[in-house]
Design an enzyme around this catalytic site. Structure first.
Site, short mmCIF file in Angstrom:
data_model
loop_
_atom_site.label_atom_id
_atom_site.label_comp_id
_atom_site.label_asym_id
_atom_site.label_seq_id
_atom_site.Cartn_x
_atom_site.Cartn_y
_atom_site.Cartn_z
CB CYS A 59 -21.70 -4.61 3.39
SG CYS A 59 -20.16 -4.62 2.48
CG HIS A 117 -20.95 -4.82 7.45
ND1 HIS A 117 -20.50 -6.05 7.04
CD2 HIS A 117 -20.31 -3.89 6.67
CE1 HIS A 117 -19.65 -5.88 6.04
NE2 HIS A 117 -19.51 -4.59 5.80
CG ASN A 158 -16.13 -5.83 4.86
OD1 ASN A 158 -17.09 -6.57 4.64
ND2 ASN A 158 -16.15 -4.54 4.58
O1 UT7 Z 1 -18.16 -2.99 3.90
C1 UT7 Z 1 -18.36 -1.85 3.13
C2 UT7 Z 1 -18.11 -0.65 3.93
N1 UT7 Z 1 -16.68 -0.44 4.06
C3 UT7 Z 1 -16.23 0.29 5.05
O2 UT7 Z 1 -17.00 0.69 5.89
C4 UT7 Z 1 -14.77 0.66 5.10
C5 UT7 Z 1 -14.65 2.10 5.55
N2 UT7 Z 1 -13.28 2.61 5.52
C6 UT7 Z 1 -12.33 2.20 6.36
O3 UT7 Z 1 -12.49 1.25 7.12
C7 UT7 Z 1 -11.04 3.00 6.42
O4 UT7 Z 1 -11.19 4.17 5.66
C8 UT7 Z 1 -9.78 2.24 5.92
C9 UT7 Z 1 -9.42 1.16 6.92
C10 UT7 Z 1 -10.04 1.62 4.56
C11 UT7 Z 1 -8.61 3.17 5.82
O5 UT7 Z 1 -8.38 3.80 7.06
P1 UT7 Z 1 -8.19 5.38 7.13
O6 UT7 Z 1 -7.94 5.73 8.54
O7 UT7 Z 1 -9.37 6.02 6.47
O8 UT7 Z 1 -6.86 5.59 6.33
P2 UT7 Z 1 -6.61 6.49 5.04
O9 UT7 Z 1 -7.18 5.84 3.83
O10 UT7 Z 1 -6.99 7.91 5.33
O11 UT7 Z 1 -5.04 6.44 4.97
C12 UT7 Z 1 -4.21 7.00 5.99
C13 UT7 Z 1 -2.77 6.75 5.59
C14 UT7 Z 1 -2.47 7.18 4.16
O12 UT7 Z 1 -1.13 7.66 4.14
P3 UT7 Z 1 -0.83 9.25 4.09
O13 UT7 Z 1 -1.52 9.73 2.85
O14 UT7 Z 1 -1.45 9.78 5.36
O15 UT7 Z 1 0.65 9.29 4.05
C15 UT7 Z 1 -2.56 5.89 3.39
O16 UT7 Z 1 -1.78 5.92 2.22
O17 UT7 Z 1 -2.50 5.36 5.65
C16 UT7 Z 1 -2.01 4.91 4.38
N3 UT7 Z 1 -2.46 3.55 4.15
C17 UT7 Z 1 -1.83 2.47 4.62
N4 UT7 Z 1 -0.68 2.34 5.33
C18 UT7 Z 1 -0.31 1.10 5.64
C19 UT7 Z 1 -3.59 3.14 3.51
N5 UT7 Z 1 -3.66 1.81 3.53
C20 UT7 Z 1 -2.58 1.37 4.20
C21 UT7 Z 1 -2.12 0.09 4.57
N6 UT7 Z 1 -0.98 0.00 5.29
N7 UT7 Z 1 -2.77 -1.04 4.23
#
Ligand code: UT7
Length: 321
Positions: free
Chosen positions: A109, A247, A277
């Site tokens: 990225c 980005h 993204n």
């Molecule tokens: O371009 C390269 C660089 N990439 C990035 O910079 C991306 C960086 N990361 C992110 O943007 C975020 O970490 C994400 C958007 C990918 C995820 O957001 P988050 O706030 O970190 O969520 P999480 O992975 O901690 O998940 C929180 C909860 C989990 O459930 P529990 O364990 O709390 O019950 C996940 O299972 O949300 C759940 N979850 C979802 N729920 C609904 C994860 N993905 C989804 C989804 N829909 N698509």
């Protein structure tokens, strides 16, 4: 002598996939995606190749420009159409850029920033008058559409900048690149090779895999480090930067950068809502939207900042011509 971005262009595949469509494929919901990422839709290539997108973006950026003036084509991508020829070579051929040398780079990225950095150095060293720096991706082809943690994030598209060597203007004021070792493999994508009679076959994993929270934490720190570095190198304050083009990985990462540098969010160019993204293409596509908005005037200071796989990060501060 300076190197300036003089024109930009972008291209998106025709098919727009709204969040709602993804709720029919994985267990997710529209509001969760919007709240956690800012993404409402992304474009997905169906019939378009990466080359189609790259060429369309480059044509928009070049308009009626003299083709023979282009001496360099750098394409940043993690999803080239082919291994050989490079996307750079394919773009050169498709556009008839007879005087250009062409190649690809992969810095995930951060690729467009790394590409611009390459172009600036080579243009100054070798007196190359004009270059195309392209970011193009078809991330839909490396996305696991059954993994809700990643499939909601990514999209396809291309962006291009024409950069020019100038005698009397600064253009790029400062740049900063950094690589951090991804020791825990928090952002990876494998690739497949053909079998050989001489080696045991190993398990292949071709999906883009990401430990979201880990990458998120890295991104917030890396964006701050890169922004601070280019400001310090140029002796410029954040308040004096007219626009920031980050980005487009997550709206919350962009908001955290705005907060950290005490800048209004309106100074940040954001198009993540409609593109998701798009890795190396994110920054040049967002830059094109900014340049087409009539908000930018000659002399305005603009910062590009990226971060991603590798892990990698980089920023470039430039003055609009
Ligand atoms: O371009 C390269 C660089 N990439 C990035 O910079 C991306 C960086 N990361 C992110 O943007 C975020 O970490 C994400 C958007 C990918 C995820 O957001 P988050 O706030 O970190 O969520 P999480 O992975 O901690 O998940 C929180 C909860 C989990 O459930 P529990 O364990 O709390 O019950 C996940 O299972 O949300 C759940 N979850 C979802 N729920 C609904 C994860 N993905 C989804 C989804 N829909 N698509």
């Amino acid at each position: 002598m300076g190197v300036a971005i003089i024109r930009t262009g972008k291209a998106l595949p025709e098919l727009k996939v709204e969040n709602q469509r993804l709720t029919e494929m994985v267990e997710t919901d529209n509001q969760w995606i919007i709240d956690r990422t800012g993404i409402e839709a992304r474009h997905v290539a169906t019939k378009e190749t990466g080359l189609d997108l790259a060429v369309a973006a480059a044509k928009e950026a070049m308009q009626d420009m003299d083709k023979d003036s282009i001496g360099l084509v750098i394409v940043a991508t993690v999803t080239p159409d082919m291994l050989v020829p490079s996307m750079g070579a394919l773009v050169k051929r498709a556009l008839g850029l007879d005087n250009a040398i062409a190649y690809d780079i992969n810095a995930a990225c951060s690729g467009f920033i790394f590409g611009l950095w390459n172009a600036e150095a080579l243009m100054k060293t070798h007196g190359i008058r004009r270059a195309l720096v392209v970011g193009v991706e078809r991330l839909s082809r490396i996305t696991n559409w059954e993994d809700r943690g990643t499939c909601i994030l990514f999209g396809d598209g291309a962006g291009c900048a024409v950069v020019e060597l100038l005698d009397n203007k600064a253009g790029i004021l400062s740049s900063f690149l950094k690589n951090y070792d991804d020791v825990s493999d928090c952002l990876t994508c494998g690739m497949e090779y053909l079998k050989t009679p001489f080696a045991e076959d190993t398990e292949k994993d071709m999906y883009l895999r990401m430990s979201g929270t880990q990458v998120y934490r890295f991104a917030v720190g890396a964006i701050e480090e890169a922004m601070t570095a280019v400001l310090e190198k140029a002796g410029v304050k954040a308040d004096d930067v007219k626009y920031f083009v980050p980005h487009q990985a997550n709206m919350r990462i962009i908001l955290s950068a705005a907060q950290r540098f005490k800048q209004p969010i309106e100074k940040f160019q954001v198009n993540i809502q409609t593109t998701g993204n798009v890795s190396a293409a994110s920054i040049p596509m967002a830059l094109t939207d900014l340049m087409n908005s009539d908000k930018v005037h000659s002399g305005d200071k603009i910062m590009l900042v990226g971060f991603g796989g590798g892990l990698s990060a980089g920023a470039i501060l430039f003055e609009a011509v």
